[in-house]
Design a protein around this motif. Structure first.
Motif, PDB file in Angstrom:
ATOM      1  N   PHE A  55      11.963  -0.560  -0.789  1.00  0.00           N
ATOM      2  CA  PHE A  55      11.568  -1.094   0.521  1.00  0.00           C
ATOM      3  C   PHE A  55      12.381  -2.286   0.882  1.00  0.00           C
ATOM      4  O   PHE A  55      12.962  -2.349   1.916  1.00  0.00           O
ATOM      5  N   LEU A 110      -2.204   3.855 -12.644  1.00  0.00           N
ATOM      6  CA  LEU A 110      -1.744   4.056 -11.408  1.00  0.00           C
ATOM      7  C   LEU A 110      -2.572   4.070 -10.285  1.00  0.00           C
ATOM      8  O   LEU A 110      -2.422   3.630  -9.217  1.00  0.00           O
ATOM      9  N   HIS A 151       7.124   0.711 -12.619  1.00  0.00           N
ATOM     10  CA  HIS A 151       7.328   1.843 -11.743  1.00  0.00           C
ATOM     11  C   HIS A 151       6.967   1.457 -10.307  1.00  0.00           C
ATOM     12  O   HIS A 151       7.836   1.583  -9.392  1.00  0.00           O
ATOM     13  N   LEU A 152       6.027   0.625 -10.000  1.00  0.00           N
ATOM     14  CA  LEU A 152       5.853   0.053  -8.610  1.00  0.00           C
ATOM     15  C   LEU A 152       6.924  -0.685  -8.155  1.00  0.00           C
ATOM     16  O   LEU A 152       7.530  -0.827  -7.088  1.00  0.00           O
ATOM     17  N   LEU A 165       1.154  11.707   1.658  1.00  0.00           N
ATOM     18  CA  LEU A 165       0.409  11.600   0.457  1.00  0.00           C
ATOM     19  C   LEU A 165      -0.932  10.763   0.961  1.00  0.00           C
ATOM     20  O   LEU A 165      -1.800  11.520   0.327  1.00  0.00           O
ATOM     21  N   HIS A 208       9.706   1.194  -6.602  1.00  0.00           N
ATOM     22  CA  HIS A 208       9.247   1.552  -5.121  1.00  0.00           C
ATOM     23  C   HIS A 208       9.360   0.533  -4.112  1.00  0.00           C
ATOM     24  O   HIS A 208       9.623   0.445  -3.121  1.00  0.00           O
ATOM     25  N   LEU A 209       8.930  -0.808  -4.841  1.00  0.00           N
ATOM     26  CA  LEU A 209       8.859  -2.041  -3.777  1.00  0.00           C
ATOM     27  C   LEU A 209      10.522  -2.355  -3.665  1.00  0.00           C
ATOM     28  O   LEU A 209      10.780  -2.654  -2.619  1.00  0.00           O
ATOM     29  N   ALA A 243       0.919  -1.246  -0.253  1.00  0.00           N
ATOM     30  CA  ALA A 243       0.197  -0.083   0.080  1.00  0.00           C
ATOM     31  C   ALA A 243       0.870   1.275   0.139  1.00  0.00           C
ATOM     32  O   ALA A 243       0.623   2.261  -0.779  1.00  0.00           O
ATOM     33  N   ALA A 244       1.996   1.273   0.607  1.00  0.00           N
ATOM     34  CA  ALA A 244       2.884   2.325   0.877  1.00  0.00           C
ATOM     35  C   ALA A 244       3.660   2.556  -0.380  1.00  0.00           C
ATOM     36  O   ALA A 244       3.772   3.770  -0.960  1.00  0.00           O
ATOM     37  N   ALA A 245       3.867   1.482  -1.304  1.00  0.00           N
ATOM     38  CA  ALA A 245       4.657   1.544  -2.349  1.00  0.00           C
ATOM     39  C   ALA A 245       3.547   1.893  -3.371  1.00  0.00           C
ATOM     40  O   ALA A 245       4.174   2.647  -4.177  1.00  0.00           O
ATOM     41  N   LEU A 246       2.247   1.703  -3.193  1.00  0.00           N
ATOM     42  CA  LEU A 246       1.340   2.247  -4.316  1.00  0.00           C
ATOM     43  C   LEU A 246       1.278   3.727  -4.263  1.00  0.00           C
ATOM     44  O   LEU A 246       1.106   4.365  -5.208  1.00  0.00           O
ATOM     45  N   VAL A 247       1.118   4.143  -2.787  1.00  0.00           N
ATOM     46  CA  VAL A 247       0.890   5.460  -2.781  1.00  0.00           C
ATOM     47  C   VAL A 247       2.169   6.132  -3.168  1.00  0.00           C
ATOM     48  O   VAL A 247       2.177   7.295  -3.777  1.00  0.00           O
ATOM     49  N   GLY A 248       3.506   5.730  -2.917  1.00  0.00           N
ATOM     50  CA  GLY A 248       4.821   6.072  -3.332  1.00  0.00           C
ATOM     51  C   GLY A 248       4.846   6.533  -4.939  1.00  0.00           C
ATOM     52  O   GLY A 248       5.345   7.296  -5.409  1.00  0.00           O
ATOM     53  N   ALA A 249       4.278   5.361  -5.433  1.00  0.00           N
ATOM     54  CA  ALA A 249       4.253   5.430  -7.298  1.00  0.00           C
ATOM     55  C   ALA A 249       3.144   6.426  -7.470  1.00  0.00           C
ATOM     56  O   ALA A 249       3.270   6.645  -8.980  1.00  0.00           O
ATOM     57  N   LEU A 250       2.474   7.058  -6.666  1.00  0.00           N
ATOM     58  CA  LEU A 250       1.483   8.225  -7.186  1.00  0.00           C
ATOM     59  C   LEU A 250       2.173   9.602  -7.305  1.00  0.00           C
ATOM     60  O   LEU A 250       2.861   9.720  -6.157  1.00  0.00           O
ATOM     61  N   ALA A 273       4.872   8.146   2.147  1.00  0.00           N
ATOM     62  CA  ALA A 273       3.371   7.294   1.840  1.00  0.00           C
ATOM     63  C   ALA A 273       2.368   8.047   2.719  1.00  0.00           C
ATOM     64  O   ALA A 273       1.249   8.194   2.225  1.00  0.00           O
TER      65      ALA A 273
END
Lengths: 298, 298
Positions: free
Chosen positions: B270, B203, B262-263, B292, B266-267, A212-219, B289
């Motif tokens: 982490f 996204l 892109h995701l 946002l 971000h993953l 979830a944090a990564a999905l928000v990070g990708a936004l 995260a």
């Protein structure tokens, strides 16, 4: 519930009176489980809120002072602090005190307490039993506390207890009391091995949080107006407290990393199906997910 | 709202009377936007439900028959069927008919309609304007329809319209009418290029869907009792209709694949932080995260 009905605590001490600790206090008082409920915190304002809400009867800034009066003490502090706090207060606990917690990871914590107990000599019958009520939220603070928070929710209680009971005495009174405690608060209880708990929670909680944090990070901020209900649901947990979650992820580092690999395999199946424009494979992957997801609501 | 207040449709035709189509019908009737609302479907039982709920006044099994009577027709069918359906009925539309849709992807659909319109000669003023109300749900069917579904939600309307208006006439009446239509239903409207829409939605919607399905896929049935609120929120969208979502993902294949990359970046941040047990990096990633995510609820 026979066990729950039979439990009566003279003094219950709650260390950390936030959402979970406050809910334990409210539930314990509403269900007449404890004669006195003591709350411990390091912020006077939170302690005053807990008193005002009626979640606790007395408040303390000093952990030992409150825990040494307890028959049952439950630690609802950040998971990476719990073992240290328990080991610091254990030597002064009354005989038979049950120590438990509400931390989101269990293996490292239980191991640390076991190692510490082996080196000290707590009073007769002092036991630590790890617990994890699956009743978290991205919300924090006693103002969100709810006496029914544990109602119908699962609490995992870990076995064996610390210290290991002497042979021939089963798993000991401590484990039974921890199970009875959470049941008395309204919870369903699952008894599990700490490692098994952590591996499971890596997949059901820690990995979803990280994703979830990564999905928000990708936004990017310009896309915010296009983030509708689906995005909000999917990423709600990312509003959780960063420091708290850093502690959880680090405590369960290996299981989370192996969960990431496991998720990667599933994401790759989608990637391959998309690259091949394979309608049948995509429909099958989404169909399997739908069937399992639907089963959660039954 | 001046534009919305000024709009009055003689005959509104809704092709596909499910959650979205049914909600359009209910909203149009409640807001007195259309004199007659016609509903088209291929299942008599759904059409009867739509009539019973008062979402439509008359029902049809034949798309052309209903659309050829319309001043405005909105296609709420699966996104991979819409272009074909529009091209099949466009030649018989009355002069000035506005055709629009509620599909979740826009670029391929708008391009197909543009290609088709270039080869035929629809009547004067017949225009297609792509639309996407961001008001989906994992629920399906007219029984979940809601006259306030679009209230305060965003609808994306794509520009330019099809066919391109003659030079010197701005973006044409079609686009203005599409914007007015969704505003009249209660929606906020964003006008966007179809490609820009698809990249954004990859996204904010398609990738979260795919990730939710992968998270559920990574779960084994024995872990279901340990899937609490966090898991349920994060994976709610995975209960969506597999066939519908297969269509969406395939229509937006390239943007979704690049969203996955892109995701992945971000993953990986982490993963690296976890592997290094880097508390500061984790706290920072989760903190970004959270900030946002918190902004979405403001």
């Amino acid at each position: 519930m026979a066990i729950a009905a039979g439990m009566k605590i003279q003094t219950l001490t709650i260390v950390g009176v936030g959402l979970i600790g406050g809910s334990i206090g409210l539930a314990a008082k509403q269900r007449n489980l404890a004669k006195r409920v003591l709350g411990v915190g390091h912020r006077r304002v939170s302690l005053e809120q807990a008193l005002t809400r009626g979640a606790v009867d007395e408040v303390f800034l000093n952990i030992s002072e409150a825990v040494h009066q307890a028959d049952v003490a439950v630690f609802c502090t950040p998971v990476d602090l719990i073992a240290e706090q328990i080991l610091a207060v254990a030597p002064g606990c009354k005989p038979g005190t049950l120590l438990t917690d509400a931390g989101s990871t269990k293996a490292a914590l239980v191991q640390s307490v076991a190692d510490g107990f082996a080196k000290m000599k707590p009073a007769e019958g002092v036991a630590f039993v790890g617990s994890h009520p699956l009743a978290g939220s991205e919300k924090r603070g006693v103002k969100y506390a709810d006496p029914n928070l544990f109602e119908s929710r699962v609490t995992v209680v870990t076995s064996p207890p610390v210290p290991l009971p002497e042979s021939g005495r089963g798993l000991g009174e401590g484990l039974d009391r921890a199970v009875a405690f959470w049941k008395a608060l309204g919870s369903k209880v699952l008894v599990m091995d700490p490692d098994e708990h952590d591996k499971a929670l890596a997949l059901t909680s820690h990995l979803p949080h990280l994703v979830a944090a990564a999905l928000v990070g990708a936004l990017t901020p310009d896309l915010v107006p296009l983030a509708a209900t689906g995005f909000r649901d999917t990423t709600r947990v990312a509003a959780g407290d960063p420091t708290l979650w850093t502690g959880i992820l680090l405590q369960n580092r290996e299981a989370v990393l192996s969960g990431m690999d496991h998720l990667g395999v599933h994401l790759d199946q989608f990637r391959r199906a998309l690259m091949a424009s394979d309608r049948i494979a995509l429909d099958q992957l989404l169909g399997q997910a739908k069937r399992l997801r639907d089963s959660l609501d039954q």
